[in-house]
Design a protein around this motif. Structure first.
Motif, mmCIF file in Angstrom:
data_model
loop_
_atom_site.group_PDB
_atom_site.id
_atom_site.type_symbol
_atom_site.label_atom_id
_atom_site.label_comp_id
_atom_site.label_asym_id
_atom_site.label_seq_id
_atom_site.Cartn_x
_atom_site.Cartn_y
_atom_site.Cartn_z
ATOM 1 N N ALA A 169 0.734 -12.689 -12.570
ATOM 2 C CA ALA A 169 0.001 -13.539 -11.630
ATOM 3 C C ALA A 169 -1.419 -13.840 -12.096
ATOM 4 O O ALA A 169 -1.960 -14.910 -11.796
ATOM 5 C CB ALA A 169 -0.025 -12.878 -10.251
ATOM 6 N N ASP A 170 -2.063 -12.917 -12.818
ATOM 7 C CA ASP A 170 -3.432 -13.165 -13.281
ATOM 8 C C ASP A 170 -3.488 -14.382 -14.198
ATOM 9 O O ASP A 170 -4.440 -15.176 -14.143
ATOM 10 C CB ASP A 170 -3.985 -11.940 -14.015
ATOM 11 N N LEU A 171 -2.486 -14.535 -15.056
ATOM 12 C CA LEU A 171 -2.441 -15.699 -15.944
ATOM 13 C C LEU A 171 -2.250 -16.978 -15.138
ATOM 14 O O LEU A 171 -2.857 -18.020 -15.452
ATOM 15 C CB LEU A 171 -1.306 -15.556 -16.963
ATOM 16 N N LEU A 172 -1.427 -16.905 -14.112
ATOM 17 C CA LEU A 172 -1.199 -18.080 -13.267
ATOM 18 C C LEU A 172 -2.470 -18.458 -12.506
ATOM 19 O O LEU A 172 -2.772 -19.648 -12.337
ATOM 20 C CB LEU A 172 -0.054 -17.810 -12.298
ATOM 21 N N ASP A 173 -3.225 -17.471 -12.052
ATOM 22 C CA ASP A 173 -4.499 -17.755 -11.386
ATOM 23 C C ASP A 173 -5.438 -18.522 -12.310
ATOM 24 O O ASP A 173 -6.114 -19.469 -11.894
ATOM 25 C CB ASP A 173 -5.176 -16.456 -10.947
ATOM 26 N N LEU A 174 -5.505 -18.095 -13.568
ATOM 27 C CA LEU A 174 -6.398 -18.777 -14.511
ATOM 28 C C LEU A 174 -5.913 -20.191 -14.810
ATOM 29 O O LEU A 174 -6.722 -21.130 -14.881
ATOM 30 C CB LEU A 174 -6.496 -17.972 -15.807
ATOM 31 N N LYS A 227 10.474 -3.204 -6.699
ATOM 32 C CA LYS A 227 9.526 -4.188 -6.174
ATOM 33 C C LYS A 227 8.211 -3.482 -5.870
ATOM 34 O O LYS A 227 8.188 -2.464 -5.177
ATOM 35 C CB LYS A 227 10.088 -4.873 -4.924
ATOM 36 N N MET A 228 7.128 -4.055 -6.382
ATOM 37 C CA MET A 228 5.827 -3.406 -6.341
ATOM 38 C C MET A 228 4.891 -4.123 -5.371
ATOM 39 O O MET A 228 4.856 -5.357 -5.307
ATOM 40 C CB MET A 228 5.188 -3.415 -7.737
ATOM 41 N N LEU A 229 4.098 -3.331 -4.657
ATOM 42 C CA LEU A 229 3.077 -3.916 -3.791
ATOM 43 C C LEU A 229 2.102 -4.763 -4.601
ATOM 44 O O LEU A 229 1.789 -5.892 -4.210
ATOM 45 C CB LEU A 229 2.311 -2.811 -3.058
ATOM 46 N N GLU A 230 1.624 -4.239 -5.719
ATOM 47 C CA GLU A 230 0.627 -4.963 -6.514
ATOM 48 C C GLU A 230 1.131 -6.342 -6.918
ATOM 49 O O GLU A 230 0.444 -7.350 -6.736
ATOM 50 C CB GLU A 230 0.270 -4.157 -7.762
ATOM 51 N N ASP A 231 2.331 -6.417 -7.487
ATOM 52 C CA ASP A 231 2.873 -7.688 -7.949
ATOM 53 C C ASP A 231 3.018 -8.677 -6.799
ATOM 54 O O ASP A 231 2.638 -9.848 -6.909
ATOM 55 C CB ASP A 231 4.245 -7.484 -8.596
ATOM 56 N N ASN A 232 3.603 -8.221 -5.696
ATOM 57 C CA ASN A 232 3.887 -9.133 -4.597
ATOM 58 C C ASN A 232 2.626 -9.572 -3.870
ATOM 59 O O ASN A 232 2.546 -10.715 -3.398
ATOM 60 C CB ASN A 232 4.891 -8.492 -3.643
ATOM 61 N N ALA A 233 1.622 -8.707 -3.794
ATOM 62 C CA ALA A 233 0.356 -9.114 -3.181
ATOM 63 C C ALA A 233 -0.304 -10.209 -4.004
ATOM 64 O O ALA A 233 -0.841 -11.190 -3.460
ATOM 65 C CB ALA A 233 -0.570 -7.912 -3.038
ATOM 66 N N SER A 237 -0.830 -14.497 -3.105
ATOM 67 C CA SER A 237 -2.067 -15.267 -3.267
ATOM 68 C C SER A 237 -1.851 -16.526 -4.105
ATOM 69 O O SER A 237 -2.295 -17.610 -3.727
ATOM 70 C CB SER A 237 -3.141 -14.375 -3.906
ATOM 71 N N ILE A 238 -1.160 -16.406 -5.240
ATOM 72 C CA ILE A 238 -1.013 -17.566 -6.122
ATOM 73 C C ILE A 238 -0.104 -18.625 -5.504
ATOM 74 O O ILE A 238 -0.345 -19.832 -5.669
ATOM 75 C CB ILE A 238 -0.511 -17.153 -7.518
ATOM 76 N N ILE A 450 -4.477 -12.598 -23.924
ATOM 77 C CA ILE A 450 -4.171 -13.179 -22.612
ATOM 78 C C ILE A 450 -4.523 -12.234 -21.470
ATOM 79 O O ILE A 450 -4.646 -12.668 -20.320
ATOM 80 C CB ILE A 450 -2.686 -13.587 -22.502
ATOM 81 N N PHE A 451 -4.716 -10.959 -21.782
ATOM 82 C CA PHE A 451 -5.024 -10.006 -20.722
ATOM 83 C C PHE A 451 -6.495 -10.049 -20.319
ATOM 84 O O PHE A 451 -6.947 -9.247 -19.505
ATOM 85 C CB PHE A 451 -4.617 -8.598 -21.154
ATOM 86 N N SER A 452 -7.223 -10.999 -20.879
ATOM 87 C CA SER A 452 -8.602 -11.241 -20.442
ATOM 88 C C SER A 452 -8.674 -12.374 -19.422
ATOM 89 O O SER A 452 -9.742 -12.933 -19.175
ATOM 90 C CB SER A 452 -9.507 -11.542 -21.638
ATOM 91 N N ALA A 453 -7.544 -12.713 -18.803
ATOM 92 C CA ALA A 453 -7.509 -13.816 -17.831
ATOM 93 C C ALA A 453 -8.491 -13.597 -16.684
ATOM 94 O O ALA A 453 -9.184 -14.533 -16.255
ATOM 95 C CB ALA A 453 -6.094 -14.001 -17.291
ATOM 96 N N LEU A 454 -8.558 -12.369 -16.153
ATOM 97 C CA LEU A 454 -9.490 -12.103 -15.054
ATOM 98 C C LEU A 454 -10.940 -12.273 -15.502
ATOM 99 O O LEU A 454 -11.800 -12.644 -14.698
ATOM 100 C CB LEU A 454 -9.268 -10.697 -14.498
ATOM 101 N N PHE A 455 -11.209 -12.000 -16.759
ATOM 102 C CA PHE A 455 -12.542 -12.242 -17.290
ATOM 103 C C PHE A 455 -12.859 -13.736 -17.261
ATOM 104 O O PHE A 455 -13.964 -14.151 -16.906
ATOM 105 C CB PHE A 455 -12.656 -11.686 -18.711
ATOM 106 N N GLY A 456 -11.882 -14.558 -17.617
ATOM 107 C CA GLY A 456 -12.075 -16.009 -17.539
ATOM 108 C C GLY A 456 -12.413 -16.471 -16.130
ATOM 109 O O GLY A 456 -13.286 -17.321 -15.927
ATOM 110 N N LEU A 457 -11.736 -15.893 -15.138
ATOM 111 C CA LEU A 457 -12.025 -16.236 -13.746
ATOM 112 C C LEU A 457 -13.444 -15.825 -13.368
ATOM 113 O O LEU A 457 -14.155 -16.555 -12.661
ATOM 114 C CB LEU A 457 -11.020 -15.556 -12.827
#
Length: 553
Positions: A169-174, A227-233, A237-238, A450-457
């Motif tokens: 989801a972080d990549l999709l947010d970016l 199924k994980m809380l983190e993933d689904n939360a 959002s996205i 690609i794992f720096s997506a949140l940094f881009g945001l």
């Protein structure tokens, strides 16, 4: 007879030293299918049991309770099967091992340890030293990260990579943010194609709602059923943001199905951890960091739906965790079953949820808790030698866990939180902290791909500094919000203020009008009123010249 698993604690390592036995470290999770398989096969094999109990010190760790240990020892997945010296140095390791392979590997490790134990500490490479370099914060950073994400995009089946598929989801947010900022067709296509592939693919649970953790096939088939809380939360959002961007009701319905799953299967007094892949049992533990993510997503859901029932779970979860896992001046505990464990991720993600909740409720308890958590984080997690923030505080005297690790996602979240807090409180010190942290990460992010997506945001948030305040009494706020919130502006800092309930904040902002929208973009501020609020605000956010009142605040 069973393997005599020990806890990760000082006494276990002292026993390993006293008995001169290497350590078998098993890292698993309640939701993990192959962990269950290995527990039920390899670790039930009589030869394995005899060998491990005789020649090793077996220690068992739960990934969700101790992600800091997992960060340091994970061998590429779960289960992790790691072999350590009694001093905690990693010798070698693997993931899932059938009994025959486990016996072969473990016997080789035991022999190697016996013949080389005095030299092991000298030949094992140490963690790379992190230099305290800084670099400028600019738009090129976002371009480069998005370029890496696009390079990883699967043009045939969507998603990222060409093997197993994770939602990411972080990549999709970016990608969503970048497609709005630049109208870039490649990022827009990657976003929409991936959202649609997941929405109709086998990775989605069409019976109970929500999404599984990953699909084993490139085309999103054959998922593992945890199924994980983190993933689904994060996916909640996205899909909400994508609905706001595209107006596609299918995305809103997908978001509602995630909501229904979370509230039916993973909610009690707060949001619960996960659903097991095999037994479908729920891990009923409450993890602070994941709850922070869920709180933010349910605040966004409330902003979209306007229904208080969508906000109530966020309030209940927040109040529960504040009452049980938070101590003023001492930060947040990670979870109740591991007393003393405090993670940077707990502090920053839960503070983010608190701040989002404050924005829509105006309850000062939440804002004061955010400020306290941020001050605690800046004091307790600061890694002075590097200018970054390390991942874990633990109340245990184990020297090798004191080796610091920093995570770009959590540090990026902290930077964004500091920016939000600066805009909402007017305290410039928070912005200075964010700027210094972003400059440090600007010298480090390329190695994270690609794992720096949140940094881009976080970089986008810093470069734009968009702050929107909707103010007035209840009916006026409702009317204005309908127009102002229909503008999709990702990464904004939003406040909704009822003037009679927030006189000090209204005075601080210098707002003398009865109602309107106060908007700032990188320090340039204007007040919008009347019937053209939406049109003028759109022009202002895009850098045009709307008709409004310039504000000196």
């Amino acid at each position: 007879m069973n393997i005599k698993w020990l806890n990760w604690e000082k006494a276990s390592f002292e026993g390993a030293k006293r008995n001169d036995k290497p350590i078998l470290l098993k890292i698993g999770a309640t939701w993990c299918h192959w962990c269950h398989v290995m527990d039920e096969t390899t670790y039930q094999d009589p030869a394995v049991i005899e060998h491990v109990n005789r020649d090793f010190t077996p220690i068992e760790v739960d990934n969700d309770s101790r992600p800091d240990i997992n960060e340091r020892y994970n061998m590429g997945g779960w289960p992790t099967t790691a072999f350590l010296t009694p001093d905690g140095e990693l010798i070698t390791g693997a993931t899932y091992l059938p009994a025959a392979d486990f016996l072969r590997v473990s016997e080789e490790v035991f022999k190697y340890y016996r013949e080389n134990k005095d030299a092991i500490g000298r030949v094992i490479p140490k963690a790379m030293e992190i230099r305290r370099d800084s670099a400028e914060i600019n738009w090129n950073i976002i371009d480069e990260i998005v370029g890496e994400v696009i390079d990883a995009f699967d043009p045939v089946y969507a998603g990222f990579g060409y093997g197993q598929k994770f939602p990411q989801a972080d990549l999709l947010d970016l990608l969503l943010l970048y497609s709005v900022r630049t109208e870039d067709e490649a990022s827009k296509a990657a976003l929409i194609l991936t959202l649609d592939a997941m929405r109709v693919g086998e990775i989605r649970d069409f019976d109970r709602g929500g999404f599984y953790r990953y699909a084993t096939m490139r085309d999103w088939r054959q998922p593992h059923f945890e199924k994980m809380l983190e993933d689904n939360a994060k996916l909640l959002s996205i899909y909400l943001d994508s609905y706001l961007l595209k107006g596609d009701e299918r995305y809103l319905n997908t978001a509602y199905s995630i909501r229904d799953f979370l509230l039916t299967d993973l909610f009690d007094d707060a949001f619960l951890g996960s659903v097991d892949a095999d037994s479908k049992k729920v891990d009923r533990r409450i993890f602070t960091n994941w709850n922070g993510i869920a709180v933010s997503s349910f605040v966004k859901l409330f902003e979209v739906s306007g229904k208080i029932k969508d906000l109530d779970p966020a309030i209940k979860a927040t109040d529960t965790i504040l009452d049980t896992l938070y101590t003023r001046g001492e930060g947040m505990l990670h979870t109740e079953d591991e007393k003393g464990i405090k993670l940077l991720s707990d502090q920053v993600w839960f503070a983010g949820g608190l701040l989002d909740l404050y924005r829509v409720t105006g309850k000062h308890r939440y804002l004061e808790s955010v400020k306290d958590l941020v001050e605690f984080t800046l004091r307790a997690f600061r890694w002075d030698e590097t200018g970054l923030f390390f991942d874990s505080l633990v109340d245990e005297d184990l020297k090798f866990l004191s080796d610091k690790v920093w995570k770009i996602g959590d540090n990026s979240m902290l930077a964004g939180l500091l920016i939000d807090l600066s805009l909402i409180t007017g305290a410039d010190g928070y912005l200075s902290e964010a700027e210094a942290l972003l400059k440090r990460m600007s010298a480090e992010y390329k190695q994270h791909g690609i794992f720096s997506a949140l940094f881009g945001l976080a970089v986008d948030k810093y470069l734009r500094l968009v702050h929107i305040v909707i103010f007035g009494e209840e009916e006026e706020v409702k009317r204005i919000s309908k127009d102002a919130l229909s503008i999709f502006e990702p990464n904004r800092t939003l406040e909704i203020l009822k003037t009679s309930l927030n006189p000090e904040r209204i005075a601080d902002l210098g707002l003398s009008d009865k109602s309107g929208v106060y908007a700032c973009r990188r320090g340039s501020c204007m007040i919008f009123k009347g019937d053209a609020i939406k049109e003028d605000l759109v022009k202002f956010l895009k850098g045009g010249e709307p008709i409004g009142e310039t504000s000196s605040t």
